[in-house]
Design a protein around this motif. Structure first.
Motif, mmCIF file in Angstrom:
data_model
loop_
_atom_site.group_PDB
_atom_site.id
_atom_site.type_symbol
_atom_site.label_atom_id
_atom_site.label_comp_id
_atom_site.label_asym_id
_atom_site.label_seq_id
_atom_site.Cartn_x
_atom_site.Cartn_y
_atom_site.Cartn_z
ATOM 1 N N SER A 290 0.811 -1.231 0.201
ATOM 2 C CA SER A 290 -0.122 -0.252 0.134
ATOM 3 C C SER A 290 0.728 0.977 0.352
ATOM 4 O O SER A 290 2.064 1.300 0.625
ATOM 5 N N VAL B 232 2.324 5.106 0.480
ATOM 6 C CA VAL B 232 1.419 7.145 1.148
ATOM 7 C C VAL B 232 2.728 7.761 0.173
ATOM 8 O O VAL B 232 4.008 7.569 -0.159
ATOM 9 N N GLY C 266 6.492 8.035 1.151
ATOM 10 C CA GLY C 266 6.997 6.983 2.200
ATOM 11 C C GLY C 266 7.403 5.807 1.085
ATOM 12 O O GLY C 266 6.919 5.512 0.517
ATOM 13 N N GLN D 111 8.331 2.163 1.961
ATOM 14 C CA GLN D 111 7.429 -0.055 2.882
ATOM 15 C C GLN D 111 8.495 -0.894 2.545
ATOM 16 O O GLN D 111 8.725 -0.972 1.518
#
Length: 195
Positions: free
Chosen positions: A162, A164, A167, A169
């Motif tokens: 997912s 962002v 961001g 991950q």
């Protein structure tokens, strides 16, 4: 400073874990909750914890801080696996900057890097993914691996991610084919819009 004894709580948690991992020797310890603020200064940007929410332990006069809070405060990603790519429990901490995320899609929306592979009965890949621009709705992320001669080894959609904006991950994926001879410099990623 008021100290709270939590040895019994830790012991109860560890005792419960014994049934899951009986082969792992566990030890009960006595520690104290230590109301402390954690302050992280990363490139001039300050972040601090709330002692009521992020608890610090004092064990033998050493402070034990929550790994996820500190790691993510320093720009790292944290992922926990149990009997995944490696037997037993593993915590993965990955730190990336834009230089580490060298594989980009053609539009510069997504970058990937810090690839780690484990080959065996199943092949696993761990990589960090960063979103640089807005992502189209209804997309899927596909990765393609090639050997040194440019021959396609594997083309696969990734799951369990997912985004962002801005961001980073960590993504772990079971690969559907063998990538032992892959040349990472030839790896390609693409965003595929679902019809």
């Amino acid at each position: 400073m008021k100290k709270y004894m939590i040895g019994g709580v830790i012991g109860a948690i560890l005792a419960t874990s014994v049934t899951v991992h009986a082969e792992t020797a566990l030890t009960t310890v006595q520690a104290y909750l230590w109301p402390t603020t954690i302050r992280i200064n990363l490139n001039g940007e300050n972040n601090q914890s709330n002692p009521a929410e992020i608890e610090v332990l004092n064990y033998k006069d050493l402070a034990y801080v929550p790994l996820r809070f500190v790691s993510e405060g320093l720009g790292a990603t944290v992922k926990y696996e149990e009997d995944g790519r490696f037997p037993g429990r593993s915590i993965f901490i990955d730190i990336a900057d834009d230089q580490d995320l060298t594989v980009r899609d053609d539009h510069g929306i997504v970058g990937m890097g810090n690839f780690t592979f484990v080959h065996g009965n199943r092949s696993y890949m761990t990589a960090q993914i960063k979103q640089y621009k807005d992502i189209p709705a209804n997309h899927r992320l596909r990765i393609s691996f090639y050997d040194k001669e440019g021959r396609l080894l594997l083309k696969q959609f990734l799951n369990n991610y997912s985004f962002v904006l801005g961001g980073v991950q960590t993504n772990s994926t079971i690969l559907e084919g063998n990538t032992e001879s892959a040349d990472i410099s030839k790896t390609k990623i693409e965003l595929v819009i679902r019809e």
